[in-house]
Design a protein around this motif. Sequence first.
Motif, mmCIF file in Angstrom:
data_model
loop_
_atom_site.group_PDB
_atom_site.id
_atom_site.type_symbol
_atom_site.label_atom_id
_atom_site.label_comp_id
_atom_site.label_asym_id
_atom_site.label_seq_id
_atom_site.Cartn_x
_atom_site.Cartn_y
_atom_site.Cartn_z
ATOM 1 N N ALA A 57 0.616 -1.190 0.101
ATOM 2 C CA ALA A 57 0.064 0.054 0.049
ATOM 3 C C ALA A 57 0.932 1.424 0.049
ATOM 4 N N ALA A 58 1.944 1.286 0.968
ATOM 5 C CA ALA A 58 2.815 2.487 0.754
ATOM 6 C C ALA A 58 3.547 2.727 -0.257
ATOM 7 N N GLU A 59 3.833 1.829 -1.152
ATOM 8 C CA GLU A 59 4.519 2.071 -2.401
ATOM 9 C C GLU A 59 3.573 2.021 -3.603
ATOM 10 N N GLY A 60 2.341 1.948 -3.381
ATOM 11 C CA GLY A 60 1.466 2.074 -4.470
ATOM 12 C C GLY A 60 1.542 0.936 -5.384
ATOM 13 N N VAL A 61 1.934 -0.319 -5.100
ATOM 14 C CA VAL A 61 1.874 -1.448 -6.255
ATOM 15 C C VAL A 61 0.342 -1.707 -6.267
ATOM 16 N N THR A 62 -0.166 -1.751 -7.742
ATOM 17 C CA THR A 62 -1.387 -1.794 -7.862
ATOM 18 C C THR A 62 -1.395 -2.541 -9.083
ATOM 19 N N TYR A 63 -2.608 -3.451 -9.173
ATOM 20 C CA TYR A 63 -3.087 -4.128 -10.524
ATOM 21 C C TYR A 63 -4.392 -3.725 -10.718
ATOM 22 N N ASN A 64 -4.614 -2.806 -11.853
ATOM 23 C CA ASN A 64 -6.020 -2.443 -12.184
ATOM 24 C C ASN A 64 -6.968 -3.390 -12.770
ATOM 25 N N ASN A 236 -4.203 1.797 -17.743
ATOM 26 C CA ASN A 236 -3.730 0.404 -17.864
ATOM 27 C C ASN A 236 -3.561 -0.508 -16.561
ATOM 28 N N GLU A 237 -3.799 -1.859 -16.892
ATOM 29 C CA GLU A 237 -3.928 -2.576 -15.421
ATOM 30 C C GLU A 237 -2.635 -2.700 -14.950
ATOM 31 N N THR A 238 -1.465 -2.809 -15.500
ATOM 32 C CA THR A 238 -0.035 -2.920 -15.272
ATOM 33 C C THR A 238 0.660 -1.442 -14.947
ATOM 34 N N TYR A 239 -0.252 -0.215 -15.158
ATOM 35 C CA TYR A 239 0.569 1.002 -15.066
ATOM 36 C C TYR A 239 1.346 1.278 -13.938
ATOM 37 N N SER A 240 1.377 0.622 -12.647
ATOM 38 C CA SER A 240 2.143 0.563 -11.616
ATOM 39 C C SER A 240 3.298 -0.137 -11.866
ATOM 40 N N GLU A 241 3.467 -0.943 -12.597
ATOM 41 C CA GLU A 241 4.575 -1.660 -12.894
ATOM 42 C C GLU A 241 5.226 -0.779 -13.917
#
Length: 848
Positions: A57-64, A236-241
């Motif tokens: 959560a702190a690093e904002g790792v997401t999968y949309n 995009n679903e992997t924009y975090s990456e």
Amino acid sequence: MYRRLLESYPAEADRYDEMLEAGGRLRPHWRTLIDQLEGLSPEILRRRAREVREAIAAEGVTYNVYADPQGANRPWELDLLPQIISADEWQTLSAAVTQRARLLNAVLADLYGPQTLLSEGLLPPALVFGQHGYLWPCRGIEPPAGIHLHLYAIDLARSPDGHWWVMSDRTQGPSGAGYALQNRQIMARALPDTVRDMHVQSLLKFFHTLHDSLNTLAPAGGEPPLVVLLTPGPYNETYSEHAFLAHTLGFPLVEGADLMVRGDMVYLKTLSGLRRVHAILRRLDDDYCDPLELRADSALGIPGLVQAARLGNVLIANSLGSGVLESGALHGFLPAICERLLGQPLALPAVASWWCGEKPALDYTLANLEQLVIMPAFPSMRMQPVYGHSLNAQSRQRLVDSLLAQPHAYVAQEWVRLSQAPVLSRSGEYRLMSRAVSLRVFVVAAADGSYHVMPGGLTRVAPRQRKDVVSMQQGGASKDVWVLSPVRPEASEAAASLAAPLDAIDGRQRALDTIYSTVDISSHAGENLFWMGRYAERCDNLAHLLRATLQRSTDLQGEARETFYQLCEICRGLGIALPSATPAGRPTVNAMQQGLIAAIVDPTASISIAANLRHLHHCGYQVREHLSLDNWQALNRMPGLTADSSGQVGVTPAAALSMLNNVIQACVGLAGHALDDMTRDEGWHFLMLGRHIERMTHLATLFGQFLRLPAERQNQTLPWLLESANSVVTYRVRYRRAPEWLPVLHLLVFDVSNPHGIAFQFHMLERYLSDIAEQLGTLNMDTPAHLSALLREFELQDLSHDSLFVADAHARLVQLMRDAIAGAFSLSDELARHFFTPLNAPVSQGVS
């Protein structure tokens, strides 16, 4: 010995278990991990799992997931327990994966070149040309060093007998390598002793190879190469990456609108003009990359990109058209192709597959439907796998009809029961559960054309027990993959940047070239930084205004009640949606309170803190590579500051005031990061311009509304005005007396040393515009200097309430506030015209 953890673990006889051998014994390479976990108390184990979730959560790792209620904030899921692979098994597996990468690269070279495989009958033409994945405009394009696949990912499954089988190949812009590194960094903090003691191999060399390969192969013509990472954008679903990889590799993160082709060269639109781009690491699907020659309705691509690649002016990784190999229908043809192209048997076979476009395969499929999985033949088809054994009679008949109507569109695969691995229960109990897993392995091409496998990868976990679908889109989780080494690895994943040391690249001259070839800020990034500054300031200003007003909404008697309503009128004049008077009378104080609270928590309101925090996060999300980890974590927490954690229906004034205090503290922290944590480059200057333009607009609007009050009411609301303008402490320290009209007026309007005064904003805007002009070219933006000159024409004593000239001075001051607001809008528009939409921007100096 392991009774605590394993006593309730459900081993299944029809699946391979990654942790247990037959008879329930631990596999040797799992013993160290289980030994150490057995030594942890249930509370410590739960705390470690909680720390993993908090780090994500702190690093904002997401999968949309599109249409998911959490949207862009849907957290990435990482299980505390890794998947462990022994050194011996990995050596065999990685060799087979390397062979497959070489084979697929050779297949691409043939399909877009001589097409020998088609002429010799090793591939059916209908399978290649009958799908959208084959891009005719890309035929004949020869990539640098003959490398079509710079990045390759392969999805593997282990059958009940323990053998690995290929499930699918990812050849366009494979996702997951960045997630794998983020998983490792988080796990290295959660279980540091275990990672060290088990000699888990490092992932860093993989990313160093990718970085070096793209920079080496880029057709730079002797100038320092510029490599960019092309993303479809934040939805995009992997924009975090994408953002993480750009930050890690040191590549600018760009969208299609940031690039343009001029003279068959690709350029990045920067704040200082156009900068030549030599290589593109793309995460955009093939056909969206060029609306001129590929998909005409694409708003994400770069017109002319195919021609630039055709002429060898830009390296594209992976090469355009590589998505043709993502068809599962190819699997059955690869063994013979491997013998033909590489002269050796295929080491890693795919799950038994039948392309239904061939009649014998269709007949077999129809006769054995209950034992098969039906999948789309081509990646462009939007279809989930269909398990034949799960169909009722009606569904089965519909599937048969579809197969008969369009047999070429389907592939049948053997139903392989995936292996299972342990996951930690999230119910709070101290026990292990079993879940089906599949393994994604990543391969990178070195500059010499050799392929190297990441010693790890990404394990995907099914969301429920005995469920074989492990798609992240359907709620699956992930695991870190630990590949063991007989010796302790020297590298550590703790490094924040993976760019190679300057002196190790190509000698001293190359290092000097790298130092003096700093990459300009893209126009898109500059615009987002500008609006990030504006939204951050907007949140801070609105929070101070609402706090000062809401604090005066209780214990109202006599004049205090009338003053409160006057303050609400000022708030309404600033755009806050508050209830207004009707013929039946004025709204109640409670109704006003609820309106003020809505301006804090309502994300749908046009002016609210919740909405502005969301916009702030959106802007920051798009420039993550420009922010430090601490800065990003502070920003990432902000959208949650206006969420009601009490569980009650509605927010009380006390809870609202607490939220406002938290928002103000977070805004102070964000401003501190901007001043102490960011390099003073063009991006920082635009961030600060955004802050001061927004503060000037707010203060001028606030003071203009205040000046509409009668003189006697102005005197009563001076304390509120100081609090709303965040200047009450400055006033107290400086004057040591109750607020009076002329001192307050001087502090908030004329004092150039007060950072929350109007004169200060004029001065700082002059300064930053001068710096921008020096860095990026001459500008004709004299609005702040003109406003400062108007301000200097005032005599403060003329604005005293008992002055003979007060009426004229008051009118001039009101007009100055209007001029300041208009000047802010004009200045914002001019900055956008000059820098954020540089369609006719000049080419940067020294760029061919």
